[in-house]
Design a protein around this motif. Structure first.
Motif, PDB file in Angstrom:
ATOM      1  N   GLU A  26       1.059  -0.776   0.459  1.00 35.83           N
ATOM      2  CA  GLU A  26      -0.153  -0.138   0.216  1.00 35.83           C
ATOM      3  C   GLU A  26       1.289   1.351  -0.389  1.00 35.83           C
ATOM      4  OE1 GLU A  26      -3.140  -0.026  -0.470  1.00 35.83           O
ATOM      5  OE2 GLU A  26      -2.990  -2.066  -0.556  1.00 35.83           O
ATOM      6  N   ASP A  64      -6.508  -7.713  -4.216  1.00 33.18           N
ATOM      7  CA  ASP A  64      -6.603  -6.302  -3.209  1.00 33.18           C
ATOM      8  C   ASP A  64      -6.940  -5.376  -4.615  1.00 33.18           C
ATOM      9  OD1 ASP A  64      -6.487  -7.064  -1.385  1.00 33.18           O
ATOM     10  OD2 ASP A  64      -3.773  -6.111  -0.670  1.00 33.18           O
ATOM     11  N   HIS A  65      -6.006  -4.880  -5.823  1.00 33.00           N
ATOM     12  CA  HIS A  65      -6.575  -4.274  -6.522  1.00 33.00           C
ATOM     13  C   HIS A  65      -6.206  -5.344  -7.985  1.00 33.00           C
ATOM     14  CE1 HIS A  65      -5.579  -1.154  -4.247  1.00 33.00           C
ATOM     15  NE2 HIS A  65      -4.434  -1.940  -4.272  1.00 33.00           N
ATOM     16  N   TYR A  66      -7.017  -4.936  -9.127  1.00 28.31           N
ATOM     17  CA  TYR A  66      -6.870  -5.259 -10.189  1.00 28.31           C
ATOM     18  C   TYR A  66      -5.155  -4.734 -11.217  1.00 28.31           C
ATOM     19  CZ  TYR A  66      -7.391  -6.281 -16.082  1.00 28.31           C
ATOM     20  OH  TYR A  66      -7.232  -6.719 -16.692  1.00 28.31           O
ATOM     21  N   ARG A  72      -2.400   0.400 -11.073  1.00 23.84           N
ATOM     22  CA  ARG A  72      -3.524  -0.093  -9.990  1.00 23.84           C
ATOM     23  C   ARG A  72      -4.837   0.299 -11.431  1.00 23.84           C
ATOM     24  NH1 ARG A  72      -2.454   1.624  -3.710  1.00 23.84           N
ATOM     25  NH2 ARG A  72      -0.234  -0.101  -3.795  1.00 23.84           N
ATOM     26  N   TYR A  73      -5.669  -0.417 -11.229  1.00 21.66           N
ATOM     27  CA  TYR A  73      -6.902  -0.754 -11.710  1.00 21.66           C
ATOM     28  C   TYR A  73      -7.997   1.214 -11.363  1.00 21.66           C
ATOM     29  CZ  TYR A  73      -9.864  -2.893  -7.872  1.00 21.66           C
ATOM     30  OH  TYR A  73     -10.944  -3.094  -7.394  1.00 21.66           O
ATOM     31  N   GLU A  74      -7.920   1.432 -10.243  1.00 27.00           N
ATOM     32  CA  GLU A  74      -8.382   2.627  -9.682  1.00 27.00           C
ATOM     33  C   GLU A  74      -7.589   4.156 -10.443  1.00 27.00           C
ATOM     34  OE1 GLU A  74      -6.307   1.328  -5.814  1.00 27.00           O
ATOM     35  OE2 GLU A  74      -7.788   0.517  -7.237  1.00 27.00           O
ATOM     36  N   VAL A 115     -15.070   0.387  -9.699  1.00 25.12           N
ATOM     37  CA  VAL A 115     -14.198   0.525  -8.383  1.00 25.12           C
ATOM     38  C   VAL A 115     -15.270  -0.046  -7.307  1.00 25.12           C
ATOM     39  CG1 VAL A 115     -12.245   1.402  -6.960  1.00 25.12           C
ATOM     40  CG2 VAL A 115     -12.263   1.135  -9.490  1.00 25.12           C
ATOM     41  N   GLU A 168     -16.483  -3.101  -5.551  1.00 26.48           N
ATOM     42  CA  GLU A 168     -15.967  -2.853  -3.593  1.00 26.48           C
ATOM     43  C   GLU A 168     -17.409  -3.594  -2.850  1.00 26.48           C
ATOM     44  OE1 GLU A 168     -13.044  -2.721  -2.207  1.00 26.48           O
ATOM     45  OE2 GLU A 168     -11.646  -2.636  -3.334  1.00 26.48           O
ATOM     46  N   HIS A 176     -12.893  -8.652 -10.997  1.00 28.75           N
ATOM     47  CA  HIS A 176     -11.980  -8.101 -11.572  1.00 28.75           C
ATOM     48  C   HIS A 176     -12.312  -8.400 -12.942  1.00 28.75           C
ATOM     49  CE1 HIS A 176     -10.127  -7.477  -7.846  1.00 28.75           C
ATOM     50  NE2 HIS A 176     -10.680  -6.246  -7.861  1.00 28.75           N
TER      51      HIS A 176
END
Length: 573
Positions: free
Chosen positions: A229, A263-265, A304-306, A318, A322, A431
């Motif tokens: 992170e 946790d992320h794409y 990250r995808y966001e 996103v 979530e 995802h």
């Protein structure tokens, strides 16, 4: 020893050099400063007669490409030329004798040359070494171990070249590679890997965190999340390295990695995709801590995808994901306990919809109804194959990679779930589904695969399929040939083999071979012929979209094959 008399010493001394035949071999003899040398007459580079070369001191130079060899050892001063075979010599009673039992090259030599081909980016050496290893080693696993050790020792994050070789290893294990396709895949994979990493420095030393009790694995997971992170690659590397030394279990390390990776794409799916291939490859060759360290750095630095506008506008995908993740632990448990099988078409009806919120809710609903998570993941992978099969060829050629990424990512998540059946990893299924949603307009209107005509000859269809892929962008022609083959009752395993050759003969990167591998593995798990047909057409269309290339590696392998069979390349022997 098998000493063979080959010539009179005075004849050789007067001429300085000559070629003789002994035991079915052509041997070049040289008389230099009162000494006799015997060396295989075929230049190891490309077969030119070395007796036609020039000698200065102890150096023999081939006149074709000017490769230089030490007459005493046969060692090449130019690594691209390969070492020449030398023979022991004895002179008795005015006659020259050559020992035909001089040790020949074995497995160890060819494995060493595989490493040198990687170090110095020499495709012809890679081709000759792969063929030699096939002949002299107990199996290709020894070549894969050389690759693993080479990657392990370099400051390299697992990339496309290593992924290519891992996919080839999986295809080999499936039994759909004939020897030539296998060699093509390995040589091309070695070439791509060398291009990526041959100039990388050795992997720097790093110690794990020290003596850590196994009971602290949960703490290490938290430390890894903290490092990720904050985008701290060194911290992530050290923590994941500690996990690998603590457990010495590939499955445990893979679980920790994949739960963090979802946790992320990340990086349009490449992080999970590459890591899945790395873990599958290490299942074959054994855990490599250096590879684990490289995967950690990739995980920490990926986009990250966001951060991508496509995931944020006009709909915040996103946030859609979530919201479902809040219900996922309970829903996942319900799916595991229910254990029901869901047909791929039922999942496809959800995933190929036009409302992303309905797609995400639909996946959660399937879990709550008791459908097993693996069954759902397989259905999402099939949905990605449908999207690729229906790609509209009016789009740009580069657009093909978007649904291809969705397919290989969905497939990687499916395989990761097989190893680590956790709700955290299952987030990757959402995802994947939303990634498929983003490609919806690339299949508008969708291409409609033909039904196919029966009564066609399978051999003629295979020939036509390969010839059609000789033409640029034959994406709307090859499906008809695939459909006709299936409608005529053709053997699907043979179809996979011809598709594998069609892929591996091209000078492509990892994308095409990954689509082939994902499609081949998925097709074997689908019960209905119509579903499998869709997957085959997806693979064939994507392959055709990137073909033909120069096929330089195929030409290089052909040269190596001729040399391995002592064939004359240009009629000068």
């Amino acid at each position: 020893m098998a000493w063979v008399r080959v010539c009179r010493l005075e004849d050789l001394a007067s001429k300085g050099k000559m070629a003789v035949k002994a035991g079915g071999r052509s041997i070049a003899l040289f008389y230099v400063d009162g000494r006799v040398y015997a060396i295989d007459n075929r230049c190891p580079h490309m077969g030119y007669p070395l007796v036609k070369g020039s000698v200065k001191g102890c150096i023999l130079t081939c006149d074709w490409h000017h490769a230089r060899f030490d007459l005493e050892t046969g060692g090449a001063l130019d690594l691209w030329a390969d070492d020449a075979q030398v023979y022991r010599v004895n002179v008795r009673d005015g006659w020259v004798y050559v020992d035909l039992d001089t040790p020949q090259r074995g497995c160890h030599y060819y494995l060493r040359r595989v490493r040198e081909a990687l170090d110095h980016s020499i495709t012809l050496v890679a081709a000759k070494s792969v063929l030699g290893a096939f002949s002299k080693c107990s199996g290709s696993k020894e070549v894969y171990r050389v690759v693993a050790d080479w990657v392990d020792g370099r400051d390299y994050t697992w990339g496309g070249g290593a992924t290519y070789i891992a996919a080839v290893a999986n295809l080999e294990a499936m039994g759909i590679l004939d020897p030539r396709s296998h060699a093509l895949g390995l040589v091309r994979g070695l070439e791509v890997l060398s291009e990526e990493a041959s100039e990388r420095s050795p992997r720097p030393f790093m110690a794990p965190l020290g003596l850590v009790a196994r009971e602290r694995l949960k703490d290490l997971k938290a430390l890894l999340r903290e490092a990720l992170e904050t985008r701290n690659p060194s911290a992530a590397e050290r923590v994941l390295y500690t996990v690998s030394t603590l457990t010495e279990s590939l499955e445990a390390v893979a679980g920790v990695f994949m739960e963090a990776a979802t946790d992320h794409y990340l990086a349009d799916g490449h992080v999970v995709d590459f890591a899945n291939k790395a873990f599958e490859f290490m299942r074959l060759v054994g855990l490599r801590h250096g590879i684990i360290r490289g995967l950690a750095r990739m995980l920490a630095t990926a986009r990250r995808y966001e951060e991508e506008s496509a995931w944020r506008t006009p709909i915040d995908l996103v946030a859609v994901a979530e919201r479902e993740f809040q219900r996922l632990p309970e829903a996942f448990e319900a799916g595991v306990e229910g254990g029901l099988h869901v047909e791929p078409e039922k999942v496809t009806e959800i995933v190929l919809g036009s409302d992303p919120e309905a797609i995400a809710r639909g996946l959660t609903s399937l879990l709550l109804k008791g459908y097993h998570p693996l069954s759902i993941a397989r259905g999402v992978t099939y949905s990605a194959a449908v999207r690729l099969a229906e790609f509209n060829s009016a789009n740009d050629v580069e657009d093909w990679f978007s649904p291809a990424h969705a397919l290989t990512y969905a497939h990687a998540i499916y395989r990761a779930l097989e190893r680590t059946p956790s709700w955290e990893v299952f987030r990757g299924v959402y995802h994947a589904a939303l990634r498929i949603y983003l490609d919806r307009l690339l299949s508008t209107p969708p291409y409609k695969p033909p039904k196919g005509s029966s009564g066609r000859d399978s051999r003629a269809l295979f020939k036509s399929l390969l010839e059609t892929m000789d033409k640029r962008y034959s994406v709307d022609e090859v499906p008809g040939l695939v459909a006709d083959y299936l409608a005529s009752g053709g053997d699907e395993e043979e179809l996979l083999k011809i598709l594998a050759y069609a892929v591996l003969r091209e000078d492509q990167d990892f994308h095409v071979v990954q689509v082939l591998e994902a499609g081949a593995r998925l097709s074997r798990e689908l019960s209905k012929g119509g579903w499998r047909k869709t997957v085959y057409i997806a693979v064939a269309r994507f392959t055709a979209s990137q073909a033909p290339t120069r096929r330089r590696v195929e030409h290089t392998l052909r040269i190596a094959e001729k040399l391995s069979h002592n064939q004359d390349l240009i009629g000068l022997s």
